[in-house]
Write an enzyme that holds these catalytic residues in place. Sequence first.
Site, PDB file in Angstrom:
ATOM      1  N   CYS A 125      54.989 -22.684  58.899  1.00 23.74           N
ATOM      2  CA  CYS A 125      56.301 -22.396  59.216  1.00 23.74           C
ATOM      3  C   CYS A 125      57.043 -21.534  58.358  1.00 23.74           C
ATOM      4  CB  CYS A 125      57.184 -23.673  59.392  1.00 23.74           C
ATOM      5  SG  CYS A 125      56.539 -24.670  60.742  1.00 23.74           S
ATOM      6  N   HIS A 268      64.641 -21.847  59.225  1.00 26.48           N
ATOM      7  CA  HIS A 268      63.564 -22.300  60.106  1.00 26.48           C
ATOM      8  C   HIS A 268      64.166 -23.422  60.924  1.00 26.48           C
ATOM      9  CE1 HIS A 268      59.843 -23.691  61.703  1.00 26.48           C
ATOM     10  NE2 HIS A 268      59.986 -24.672  61.156  1.00 26.48           N
ATOM     11  N   ASN A 298      60.979 -25.624  68.143  1.00 30.07           N
ATOM     12  CA  ASN A 298      60.132 -25.023  66.584  1.00 30.07           C
ATOM     13  C   ASN A 298      59.182 -24.408  66.819  1.00 30.07           C
ATOM     14  OD1 ASN A 298      58.822 -25.080  64.410  1.00 30.07           O
ATOM     15  ND2 ASN A 298      59.016 -27.181  63.767  1.00 30.07           N
TER      16      ASN A 298
HETATM   17  O1  UT7 Z   1      58.311 -27.440  61.274  1.00 30.45           O
HETATM   18  C1  UT7 Z   1      57.201 -27.905  60.856  1.00 30.45           C
HETATM   19  C2  UT7 Z   1      58.058 -29.135  60.075  1.00 30.45           C
HETATM   20  N1  UT7 Z   1      58.041 -30.158  60.758  1.00 30.45           N
HETATM   21  C3  UT7 Z   1      59.141 -30.939  60.940  1.00 30.45           C
HETATM   22  O2  UT7 Z   1      60.094 -30.645  60.410  1.00 30.45           O
HETATM   23  C4  UT7 Z   1      59.378 -32.244  61.823  1.00 30.45           C
HETATM   24  C5  UT7 Z   1      60.172 -33.105  60.962  1.00 30.45           C
HETATM   25  N2  UT7 Z   1      60.252 -34.340  61.787  1.00 30.45           N
HETATM   26  C6  UT7 Z   1      60.840 -34.685  62.923  1.00 30.45           C
HETATM   27  O3  UT7 Z   1      61.695 -33.526  63.371  1.00 30.45           O
HETATM   28  C7  UT7 Z   1      60.890 -36.140  63.360  1.00 30.45           C
HETATM   29  O4  UT7 Z   1      60.042 -36.999  62.632  1.00 30.45           O
HETATM   30  C8  UT7 Z   1      60.226 -36.225  64.987  1.00 30.45           C
HETATM   31  C9  UT7 Z   1      61.182 -35.501  65.928  1.00 30.45           C
HETATM   32  C10 UT7 Z   1      59.110 -35.479  64.910  1.00 30.45           C
HETATM   33  C11 UT7 Z   1      60.186 -37.655  65.407  1.00 30.45           C
HETATM   34  O5  UT7 Z   1      61.312 -38.277  65.238  1.00 30.45           O
HETATM   35  P1  UT7 Z   1      61.302 -39.742  64.337  1.00 30.45           P
HETATM   36  O6  UT7 Z   1      62.752 -40.153  64.513  1.00 30.45           O
HETATM   37  O7  UT7 Z   1      60.902 -39.702  63.145  1.00 30.45           O
HETATM   38  O8  UT7 Z   1      60.317 -40.661  65.305  1.00 30.45           O
HETATM   39  P2  UT7 Z   1      59.074 -41.376  64.985  1.00 30.45           P
HETATM   40  O9  UT7 Z   1      58.026 -40.533  65.123  1.00 30.45           O
HETATM   41  O10 UT7 Z   1      59.158 -42.182  63.376  1.00 30.45           O
HETATM   42  O11 UT7 Z   1      59.201 -42.720  65.900  1.00 30.45           O
HETATM   43  C12 UT7 Z   1      60.222 -43.430  66.151  1.00 30.45           C
HETATM   44  C13 UT7 Z   1      60.194 -44.106  67.391  1.00 30.45           C
HETATM   45  C14 UT7 Z   1      58.653 -44.793  67.628  1.00 30.45           C
HETATM   46  O12 UT7 Z   1      59.053 -45.964  68.349  1.00 30.45           O
HETATM   47  P3  UT7 Z   1      58.977 -47.490  67.571  1.00 30.45           P
HETATM   48  O13 UT7 Z   1      57.468 -47.492  66.696  1.00 30.45           O
HETATM   49  O14 UT7 Z   1      59.984 -47.247  66.664  1.00 30.45           O
HETATM   50  O15 UT7 Z   1      59.015 -48.356  68.702  1.00 30.45           O
HETATM   51  C15 UT7 Z   1      57.786 -43.835  68.280  1.00 30.45           C
HETATM   52  O16 UT7 Z   1      56.792 -44.548  69.158  1.00 30.45           O
HETATM   53  O17 UT7 Z   1      60.134 -43.342  68.791  1.00 30.45           O
HETATM   54  C16 UT7 Z   1      58.994 -43.476  69.295  1.00 30.45           C
HETATM   55  N3  UT7 Z   1      58.663 -41.946  69.865  1.00 30.45           N
HETATM   56  C17 UT7 Z   1      59.160 -41.403  71.125  1.00 30.45           C
HETATM   57  N4  UT7 Z   1      60.086 -42.176  71.846  1.00 30.45           N
HETATM   58  C18 UT7 Z   1      60.043 -41.336  72.867  1.00 30.45           C
HETATM   59  C19 UT7 Z   1      57.939 -40.676  69.196  1.00 30.45           C
HETATM   60  N5  UT7 Z   1      57.912 -39.983  69.906  1.00 30.45           N
HETATM   61  C20 UT7 Z   1      58.805 -40.190  71.201  1.00 30.45           C
HETATM   62  C21 UT7 Z   1      59.131 -39.234  72.121  1.00 30.45           C
HETATM   63  N6  UT7 Z   1      59.758 -40.057  73.131  1.00 30.45           N
HETATM   64  N7  UT7 Z   1      58.579 -38.250  72.485  1.00 30.45           N
END
Ligand code: UT7
Length: 341
Positions: A125, A268, A298
Amino acid sequence: MSNGTSSGRRPVGVRIAGTGSALPARSLTNTDLERLMETSDEWIVQRTGIRSRRIIDRSKGESTSQLAGEALKAALADAHLSPTDLDLVIVATMTAEMSCPASASLVVNHIGAGQCGAFDLTAACSGFVYGLNIAHDLIRGGAYRTVGLVGADTLSNLMDYSNAGRSTAIIFGDAAGAVVLKATDDTSKGVIAQAMHSDGPGWKEIYVPRCVQDFPEGVAPDESKYEHVQMNGASVFKFAVGTFPKLIEETLAKANVKPSDVDMYVCHQSNQRILTAARERFGLAEDKLYINIDRYGNTVAASVPLCFDELKKSGRIREGAKVMFVAFGGGLTWGSSLWQL
Ligand code: UT7
């Protein structure tokens, strides 16, 4: 930073002579994703700010280099230049169609740019912002006069659109954005301050495995993950929220300017929450830090030039403005480029 005073050469400034962008025709909305995996529009909007993204259709001829070529053609038209005016083409991408040739070579072929130099730059990125610094200094140093720089990525090819990949697949979209940089006698124009950093041990936070040996220690190799982006979202989020403000602070300090002296922050588009946190940290007015992640997701190396093109076309950035480009991503890498336009 180069000061453009290499012996026997007249100091030169660098201006951004034109911008352009290209997007695939096909949209992938949150509602479309609801049909592919267990997710919801509400979850995606709340966690990321994304509502839709564009993805390529290879059967229709869309690809990283095709989008990159179209974006550069648009930037050349905006600069009133022709492809043969280019001395060098740089494509920042992590999704070249082939490991050889470089996407930049395919772009040169696509637009008919003659025998100019061509290479790809891979910093995920951060690639386009790294490229701005490199292309700028090549011109400032007197070696080249006109450089086409493109940020282009098509991560849809590396997504797992099933439940297993849902925390990553909802974020990324495909696009390309380009600028044409040109030498000018006005030495006030160009980069005022820049930074490029990386964290080697952080490579395992975002990677695309191709074989057993690519998996980090402690992660069980899994063939179903080959050619799919593996991202530790929560960890990257934490890294980004901490790094973003520090990078902006470092760049402002190098240039000896205040946050409010910068007319626009072109950042970004990783996650709306990360961008909003940075804006609040510096007390910036809403219209000083552009956000278009809701429409495109993104788009990796394309996100910064895509924002810049929209800002230029809408008249929100004009000649004479101070603009800070900022990005972070896989590598881990992060970089900035503060310009006097
Ligand atoms: O440009 C490259 C650099 N990348 C980034 O900047 C990405 C940075 N990270 C993020 O933007 C966030 O971490 C994400 C948007 C990718 C994910 O959000 P999060 O709040 O960190 O979610 P998580 O992966 O910690 O998951 C939280 C919960 C989990 O459920 P439990 O275990 O708490 O029950 C996941 O299973 O959300 C669940 N989950 C979803 N639920 C519905 C993960 N993905 C999804 C989804 N829809 N698509």
